[in-house]
Design a protein around this motif. Structure first.
Motif, PDB file in Angstrom:
ATOM      1  N   PRO A  59      89.679  45.445 -26.613  1.00  0.00           N
ATOM      2  CA  PRO A  59      90.384  44.671 -25.576  1.00  0.00           C
ATOM      3  C   PRO A  59      91.789  45.176 -25.265  1.00  0.00           C
ATOM      4  O   PRO A  59      92.244  45.059 -24.124  1.00  0.00           O
ATOM      5  CB  PRO A  59      90.414  43.255 -26.158  1.00  0.00           C
ATOM      6  N   GLU A  60      92.482  45.738 -26.271  1.00  0.00           N
ATOM      7  CA  GLU A  60      93.852  46.180 -26.018  1.00  0.00           C
ATOM      8  C   GLU A  60      93.915  47.332 -25.020  1.00  0.00           C
ATOM      9  O   GLU A  60      94.913  47.490 -24.307  1.00  0.00           O
ATOM     10  CB  GLU A  60      94.566  46.561 -27.318  1.00  0.00           C
TER      11      GLU A  60
ATOM     12  N   GLU B 134      93.862  45.661 -21.666  1.00  0.00           N
ATOM     13  CA  GLU B 134      95.156  45.010 -21.430  1.00  0.00           C
ATOM     14  C   GLU B 134      96.204  46.031 -21.006  1.00  0.00           C
ATOM     15  O   GLU B 134      96.946  45.814 -20.041  1.00  0.00           O
ATOM     16  CB  GLU B 134      95.619  44.291 -22.696  1.00  0.00           C
TER      17      GLU B 134
ATOM     18  N   TRP C 191     105.025  48.502 -25.193  1.00  0.00           N
ATOM     19  CA  TRP C 191     104.066  47.420 -25.458  1.00  0.00           C
ATOM     20  C   TRP C 191     103.893  47.217 -26.964  1.00  0.00           C
ATOM     21  O   TRP C 191     103.843  46.074 -27.451  1.00  0.00           O
ATOM     22  CB  TRP C 191     102.753  47.781 -24.790  1.00  0.00           C
TER      23      TRP C 191
ATOM     24  N   ARG D 252      95.573  47.311 -17.510  1.00  0.00           N
ATOM     25  CA  ARG D 252      95.942  46.282 -16.529  1.00  0.00           C
ATOM     26  C   ARG D 252      97.457  46.269 -16.323  1.00  0.00           C
ATOM     27  O   ARG D 252      97.949  46.204 -15.182  1.00  0.00           O
ATOM     28  CB  ARG D 252      95.469  44.911 -17.007  1.00  0.00           C
ATOM     29  N   LEU D 253      98.219  46.358 -17.409  1.00  0.00           N
ATOM     30  CA  LEU D 253      99.677  46.387 -17.313  1.00  0.00           C
ATOM     31  C   LEU D 253     100.152  47.654 -16.607  1.00  0.00           C
ATOM     32  O   LEU D 253     101.107  47.617 -15.820  1.00  0.00           O
ATOM     33  CB  LEU D 253     100.295  46.296 -18.711  1.00  0.00           C
TER      34      LEU D 253
END
Length: 255
Positions: A73-74, A77, A110, A80-81
């Motif tokens: 999932p990271e 993420e 991040w 997306r960022l």
């Protein structure tokens, strides 16, 4: 550790850089466990996102060996960022700066922000996490005492261009050529960005502060007006000929 400054200190070499932790709270067992967790997190980020590891998820994704759905999932993420930073910067932040998948311009910030969050969730209120000069501060250094972060002058070794003072949560990110040479690329031309010797950006959280600093450095001419319109962020820039400029509100932080 100084008797006058209680807390936890730790230095970790990971992700091809040096990460330092300075936590000025009483070192409870919960905070010690959180520090261990934060360090494990950094190594996990390196395993997943390193472009120097052929077996990392990001390397395999870039080569087309796996799909986004096959990644943890990271990865989704971070991508997306990255897409958000690309939109806000009008394309001056790029996840493919040299033509291959490389979210490094956002990943370190991040990772540092997430590490500080782990400590904050465990009860720390006076935190400085520094990843290769990109810094996430949470709270003051001590009640009534601000953090003071020296920013190296890119053209005068051993000198500071300013000192950033932070009484509360603040992120500080610097893009420049002094330490790593010309490593930020103009995503439109593919050539190294040469408009600045360094650009320091302060903002609320390091993930976007770091990526916006990279975008502004890549943009060169026009960066100042773009940054003036970026709510919650202030900048100090040094040009290759030694000229300096700051955005309107930078005086609140720099000295």
């Amino acid at each position: 550790m100084s008797d006058a400054v209680p807390g936890l200190r730790h230095v970790e070499h990971v992700m091809g850089s040096v990460f330092s932790f300075d936590v000025r709270d009483e070192p409870t067992p919960a905070l010690r466990r959180a520090l261990d967790e934060a360090v494990i997190h950094l190594h996990r980020v390196d395993e997943v996102f390193s472009t120097y590891r052929p077996d990392s998820y990001i390397s395999r994704l870039g080569r087309g060996e796996i799909r986004r759905e096959d990644c943890p999932p990271e990865v989704l993420e971070v991508l997306r960022l990255c897409a958000h930073a690309t939109r806000v910067s009008d394309g001056w932040f790029s996840v493919v700066p040299e033509g291959t998948l490389d979210p490094s311009g956002l990943v370190k910030g991040w990772a540092v922000e997430a590490a500080s969050h782990i400590l904050h969730e465990a009860g720390a209120r006076h935190i400085c996490v520094n990843g290769g000069g990109d810094i996430q501060l949470r709270g003051p250094a001590a009640p009534g005492t601000p953090w003071r972060i020296g920013i190296a002058h890119p053209l005068r070794p051993g000198e500071l261009v300013t000192v950033v003072t932070a009484h509360d949560d603040l992120a500080v990110a610097t893009s420049g050529t002094a330490e790593r040479g010309a490593h930020v690329f103009d995503p439109h031309s593919g050539r190294p960005a040469t408009g600045f010797a360094s650009l320091t950006l302060v903002g609320p959280r390091l993930t976007l502060t770091d990526s916006y600093a990279t975008a502004a450095f890549a943009r060169g001419e026009g960066a100042r007006s773009w940054l003036e319109g970026l709510h919650g962020y202030e900048a100090l820039a040094v040009t290759p000929d030694g000229e300096e400029w700051v955005t309107t509100g930078f005086h609140r932080y720099g000295s």
